[in-house]
Motif scaffolding. Structure first.
Motif, PDB file in Angstrom:
ATOM      1  N   GLU A  26      -0.189 -29.209  -3.871  1.00 30.48           N
ATOM      2  CA  GLU A  26      -1.022 -28.239  -4.414  1.00 30.48           C
ATOM      3  C   GLU A  26       0.077 -26.979  -4.086  1.00 30.48           C
ATOM      4  O   GLU A  26       0.996 -27.333  -3.485  1.00 30.48           O
ATOM      5  CB  GLU A  26      -1.653 -27.507  -3.131  1.00 30.48           C
ATOM      6  CG  GLU A  26      -3.438 -28.424  -2.395  1.00 30.48           C
ATOM      7  CD  GLU A  26      -3.501 -27.970  -1.129  1.00 30.48           C
ATOM      8  OE1 GLU A  26      -3.041 -26.819  -0.279  1.00 30.48           O
ATOM      9  OE2 GLU A  26      -4.416 -28.750  -1.221  1.00 30.48           O
ATOM     10  N   VAL A  27      -0.036 -26.131  -4.997  1.00 32.27           N
ATOM     11  CA  VAL A  27       0.677 -24.885  -5.084  1.00 32.27           C
ATOM     12  C   VAL A  27       0.437 -23.910  -4.180  1.00 32.27           C
ATOM     13  O   VAL A  27      -0.143 -23.116  -4.208  1.00 32.27           O
ATOM     14  CB  VAL A  27       1.180 -24.339  -6.250  1.00 32.27           C
ATOM     15  CG1 VAL A  27       2.109 -23.440  -6.786  1.00 32.27           C
ATOM     16  CG2 VAL A  27       1.590 -25.631  -7.862  1.00 32.27           C
ATOM     17  N   HIS A  28       1.628 -23.404  -3.731  1.00 36.54           N
ATOM     18  CA  HIS A  28       1.575 -22.114  -2.543  1.00 36.54           C
ATOM     19  C   HIS A  28       2.626 -21.629  -2.739  1.00 36.54           C
ATOM     20  O   HIS A  28       3.442 -21.999  -3.513  1.00 36.54           O
ATOM     21  CB  HIS A  28       1.926 -23.124  -0.884  1.00 36.54           C
ATOM     22  CG  HIS A  28       1.011 -23.319  -0.484  1.00 36.54           C
ATOM     23  ND1 HIS A  28       0.384 -23.419   0.674  1.00 36.54           N
ATOM     24  CD2 HIS A  28      -0.168 -23.992  -1.176  1.00 36.54           C
ATOM     25  CE1 HIS A  28      -0.802 -24.500   1.356  1.00 36.54           C
ATOM     26  NE2 HIS A  28      -0.680 -24.628   0.119  1.00 36.54           N
ATOM     27  N   TYR A  29       2.591 -20.011  -2.169  1.00 32.87           N
ATOM     28  CA  TYR A  29       3.664 -19.448  -2.649  1.00 32.87           C
ATOM     29  C   TYR A  29       4.283 -18.396  -1.706  1.00 32.87           C
ATOM     30  O   TYR A  29       3.473 -18.316  -0.479  1.00 32.87           O
ATOM     31  CB  TYR A  29       2.905 -18.272  -3.694  1.00 32.87           C
ATOM     32  CG  TYR A  29       2.298 -19.085  -4.683  1.00 32.87           C
ATOM     33  CD1 TYR A  29       3.318 -19.281  -5.324  1.00 32.87           C
ATOM     34  CD2 TYR A  29       1.248 -19.462  -4.738  1.00 32.87           C
ATOM     35  CE1 TYR A  29       2.436 -19.800  -6.953  1.00 32.87           C
ATOM     36  CE2 TYR A  29       0.663 -20.064  -5.700  1.00 32.87           C
ATOM     37  CZ  TYR A  29       1.280 -20.282  -6.921  1.00 32.87           C
ATOM     38  OH  TYR A  29       0.194 -21.271  -8.367  1.00 32.87           O
ATOM     39  N   GLN A  30       5.252 -18.117  -1.817  1.00 32.46           N
ATOM     40  CA  GLN A  30       6.522 -17.247  -0.739  1.00 32.46           C
ATOM     41  C   GLN A  30       6.941 -15.993  -1.515  1.00 32.46           C
ATOM     42  O   GLN A  30       7.660 -16.110  -2.313  1.00 32.46           O
ATOM     43  CB  GLN A  30       7.162 -18.025   0.527  1.00 32.46           C
ATOM     44  CG  GLN A  30       7.772 -17.134   0.768  1.00 32.46           C
ATOM     45  CD  GLN A  30       9.178 -18.026   1.701  1.00 32.46           C
ATOM     46  OE1 GLN A  30       9.689 -18.979   1.010  1.00 32.46           O
ATOM     47  NE2 GLN A  30       9.279 -18.201   3.462  1.00 32.46           N
ATOM     48  N   PRO A  31       6.442 -14.765  -0.900  1.00 29.36           N
ATOM     49  CA  PRO A  31       7.094 -13.491  -1.620  1.00 29.36           C
ATOM     50  C   PRO A  31       8.437 -13.827  -1.445  1.00 29.36           C
ATOM     51  O   PRO A  31       9.196 -14.378  -0.157  1.00 29.36           O
ATOM     52  CB  PRO A  31       6.326 -12.159  -1.425  1.00 29.36           C
ATOM     53  CG  PRO A  31       5.928 -13.427   0.600  1.00 29.36           C
ATOM     54  CD  PRO A  31       5.325 -14.487   0.405  1.00 29.36           C
ATOM     55  N   ILE A  32       8.870 -13.000  -2.523  1.00 34.87           N
ATOM     56  CA  ILE A  32      10.662 -11.923  -2.718  1.00 34.87           C
ATOM     57  C   ILE A  32       9.933 -10.797  -2.735  1.00 34.87           C
ATOM     58  O   ILE A  32       9.547 -10.479  -3.272  1.00 34.87           O
ATOM     59  CB  ILE A  32      11.171 -12.639  -3.747  1.00 34.87           C
ATOM     60  CG1 ILE A  32      11.205 -14.261  -3.330  1.00 34.87           C
ATOM     61  CG2 ILE A  32      12.457 -12.583  -3.777  1.00 34.87           C
ATOM     62  CD1 ILE A  32      11.666 -14.777  -4.986  1.00 34.87           C
ATOM     63  N   MET A  33      10.461 -10.538  -1.126  1.00 37.36           N
ATOM     64  CA  MET A  33      10.280  -8.925  -0.562  1.00 37.36           C
ATOM     65  C   MET A  33      11.730  -7.532  -1.244  1.00 37.36           C
ATOM     66  O   MET A  33      12.853  -7.662  -1.165  1.00 37.36           O
ATOM     67  CB  MET A  33       9.802  -8.785  -0.013  1.00 37.36           C
ATOM     68  CG  MET A  33       8.481  -9.555   1.425  1.00 37.36           C
ATOM     69  SD  MET A  33       7.791  -9.192  -0.005  1.00 37.36           S
ATOM     70  CE  MET A  33       7.031  -7.312   0.881  1.00 37.36           C
ATOM     71  N   GLY A  34      11.411  -6.650  -1.628  1.00 36.30           N
ATOM     72  CA  GLY A  34      12.518  -5.567  -2.369  1.00 36.30           C
ATOM     73  C   GLY A  34      12.179  -5.039  -1.458  1.00 36.30           C
ATOM     74  O   GLY A  34      11.313  -4.097  -0.255  1.00 36.30           O
ATOM     75  N   LEU A  35      13.970  -4.913  -0.931  1.00 41.40           N
ATOM     76  CA  LEU A  35      14.047  -4.223   0.141  1.00 41.40           C
ATOM     77  C   LEU A  35      14.152  -2.777   0.943  1.00 41.40           C
ATOM     78  O   LEU A  35      14.152  -1.885   1.207  1.00 41.40           O
ATOM     79  CB  LEU A  35      15.391  -4.732   1.048  1.00 41.40           C
ATOM     80  CG  LEU A  35      15.532  -5.821   1.310  1.00 41.40           C
ATOM     81  CD1 LEU A  35      16.544  -6.118   2.074  1.00 41.40           C
ATOM     82  CD2 LEU A  35      14.052  -6.187   1.934  1.00 41.40           C
TER      83      LEU A  35
END
Length: 686
Positions: free
Chosen positions: A452-461
């Motif tokens: 499966e492909v899971h996703y982790q966010p990269i957040m704009g600070l």
């Protein structure tokens, strides 16, 4: 009166009786002549003065050139002279008188046979005998066919290129030899004819009383110069000079045997080093396993040999292998058999002391021998070795098991960092079987879509909104449960399965991202194996095209290990992808052999700060200074900067103080499924 009457009667009967006796005699002569005429042999009867008395039809047919002269009372000598005048006896041409006298001597002193050739090419055997009244009976046998066979034999025998002998069966005496035998053996005809055949044989000789036609096998013969040759002997019975004999052909197979021996040696020995090869090793192990004798197998793999070949050339590599071979051959404890398996792999079959201490001592000696410098072109070259050992138990009957166990031990020695040895232990086999099962399960997972492909966010600070989502592969095994990526990703990279996994993640992530808000990109990790593929650029472009995803919304993350082994073609591929609008991120920056030259050489659009620095910022001023430097470097080079591993609010606060524009970590979210990701992206900003 009665006596006179009886006498008269007897006289009257005498005439009929005599007439009857004459009739019977004539009948007997007639029957005898008829019997003689049907015989295939020629028969002639001469009186004591050499005059014709009788001859049969076969005799007349044989001497048809003078048969017109045959008559009762005619002299044999007269018909013979006429035959000479008519040329009926080609042997007499040019010496007619001498031939005539010789023939008459034989006629007058009969009792022996002789042969006679006629003008029409026939050969006649003549046998003449005297009767009690000194008359002579002669027998003529047509032996033309026999003479032709004899001529054929003589031609095949004397002119044959194969050495041949005629040997008398009774006493093994050589009766005749052909020219080929004289030439090949170096003897004169006089030195061979009459000699006992066994004087030429070194060792065992075949039995002259064997069957009619047989290949007798091999003998060793002595030549005149003292040299010994191997011969294949073929023999056939015949009658020669009226004696039971054997015709023997002796084919020199010395060179053939030497060639076969060389071929057999080459089939079981290594051409470069002269050591036993894999074939001979297996034969030896089969014998040892069958015998039940204790022995051990040492498998040896030279470390860094490929580097020698690549830098100094194959000739230098060959010289190194030969020197190592000699060290192993001359220095390893006996009794042992040193084997070259191929390439830089060797083996030693050791039949000495099988105690664990002895085997460890022998393995240490191998490591020391391999570690000693090898002189190549007057330069010392250093290598090493890894050694796996299997001590075969007395009940081991399987060569394959012994080799497999030694190979498992060698694998463990390499895994220990090379320049090491390992003695096989059953636990190694269990670990290997578990590893193989794990690899098999992973292959099945790729095929049956357990990944499966899971996703982790990269957040704009600055905004608090997700800028991109990093695609992370997950494996949900039906029995093992969720398998940690740190467990299966290294296996995938080592086996090459990472290519299939990477392609699956790339295609899936592009398809998913196409349904996200256009402000959110997707980041996909790329392994070195993927980037080495010639068609990687086309693969990426096909994936975004099939998904309908804009190139600017895809980011490819590469690790520092890829940069260290990157080639010109790798750099060209990354540049093409960057020019197509696809982002290129450098992952885990600051670890390993990070070099600022990478930032100049490669077309990066983003730098990801390794989480080790982020986690130490609060308590380590150096870590905070490094983060500050990387953020400033990214700003100066026009590259985005992302801090990885943000787990605490205090870490986030420090990153914001240093002006880091983006961050990723559990503080924001753990990796999410595709459904959770869509829900996350639809949530309003806090």
């Amino acid at each position: 009166m009665e006596t006179k009457a009886l006498t008269l009667a007897a006289e009257q009967l005498q005439a009929p009786i005599e007439q009857l006796q004459r009739h019977w005699a004539e009948q007997k002569d007639h029957l005898l002549c008829a019997a003689l005429d049907v015989l295939p042999e020629g028969i002639v009867l001469l009186d004591s003065e050499g005059r014709y008395v009788h001859w049969n039809k076969s005799y007349a047919q044989i001497y048809k050139a003078t048969a017109d002269l045959f008559a009762v009372g005619a002299r044999f000598a007269d018909t013979l002279r006429v035959g000479l005048e008519r040329g009926d006896y080609p042997e007499a041409i040019g010496r007619e008188d001498a031939w005539f006298e010789e023939r008459m001597r034989r006629l007058n002193g009969p009792g022996t046979r002789h042969e006679q050739q006629l003008a029409d090419g026939r050969w006649i055997l003549i046998d003449e005998r005297r009767l009690e009244d000194n008359s002579l009976i002669g027998l003529r046998i047509d032996i033309t066919e026999l003479k032709q066979r004899q001529d054929s034999f003589r031609l095949l025998f004397e002119g044959n290129p194969v050495p041949m002998f005629v040997i008398e069966v009774e006493n093994a005496r050589i009766l005749a030899v052909n020219d080929a035998a004289l030439e090949h053996y170096g003897y004169t005809r006089e030195a061979l004819v009459g000699r006992n055949k066994h004087e030429l044989v070194c060792g065992n000789a075949f039995n002259l009383h064997d069957s009619e036609l047989t290949s007798k096998g091999a003998e060793r013969h002595l030549r005149a110069d003292g040299s010994v040759i191997d011969v294949a002997v073929f023999a056939r019975r015949l009658t020669y000079a009226e004696r039971p004999s054997m015709l023997v052909a002796a084919i020199d197979v010395t060179e053939r045997n030497r060639s076969e021996a060389r071929i057999a040696h080459m089939a079981r020995h290594d051409a470069l080093t002269g050591l036993s090869n894999r074939t001979m090793m297996r034969e030896t192990l089969d014998e040892l396993c069958a015998s039940g004798k204790p022995f051990s197998v040492f498998l040896i793999d030279l470390d860094h040999f490929k580097t020698i070949n690549d830098t100094l050339g194959h000739s230098a590599g060959d010289e190194l292998l030969k020197q190592i071979s000699q060290r192993l051959l001359m220095g390893f404890p006996a009794p042992s058999n040193v084997v070259r398996l191929g390439g830089d792999e060797f083996a030693i079959i050791y039949c000495g002391d099988q105690s664990a201490a002895s085997l460890r001592e022998a393995a240490s000696w191998i490591l020391d021998a391999a570690a000693m410098p090898v002189m190549l072109s007057d330069c010392p070259v250093h290598i090493g070795a890894s050694v796996g050992i299997c001590a075969a138990a007395r009940d081991t009957k399987d060569t394959e098991t012994v080799l497999r166990r030694a190979d498992i031990a060698l694998y463990q020695a390499k895994a220990a960092g090379r320049n090491a040895f390992r003695l096989f232990d059953p636990a190694m086999d269990a670990a290997l079987q578990a590893k193989l099962k794990f690899e098999s399960d992973l292959r099945e997972a790729i095929v049956t879509r357990q990944l499966e492909v899971h996703y982790q966010p990269i957040m704009g600070l600055d905004t608090g909104a997700p800028k991109s989502m990093e695609a992370l592969v997950r494996w949900r095994h039906p029995e093992r449960g969720v398998v940690n990526p740190s467990d299966f990703i290294p296996v995938a990279e080592a086996t090459g399965m990472i290519r299939d996994i990477g392609l699956f993640v790339l295609k899936t992530a592009c398809m998913e991202a196409a349904s996200w808000p256009k402000s959110v990109a997707v980041a996909v990790n790329v392994s070195p194996a993927q980037l080495r593929d010639v068609g990687f650029y086309e693969t990426v472009m096909d994936a975004i095209s099939a998904a309908g995803l804009e190139p600017s919304r895809l980011e490819l993350e590469i690790t520092e290990s890829l940069l260290m082994e990157a080639t010109e073609s790798t750099l060209a591929c990354l540049t093409r992808l960057r020019d197509a609008g696809i982002g290129v991120s450098m992952d885990d920056f600051g670890t390993g052999y990070s070099s600022l030259s990478y930032l100049r050489k490669f077309p990066f659009t983003k730098i990801k700060i390794d989480k080790s620095f982020v986690l130490d910022m609060e308590h380590n001023a150096d870590a905070r200074a490094i983060v500050r430097a990387i953020v400033g470097l990214g700003r100066s080079l026009g590259m985005d900067v992302v801090a990885e591993g943000v787990e605490r609010a205090s870490d986030l606060s420090l990153l914001q103080d240093e002006g880091c524009p983006a961050a990723q970590g559990f503080l924001f979210s753990t990796p999410m499924s595709s459904t959770q990701t869509r829900d996350f992206l639809c949530m309003p900003l806090a």
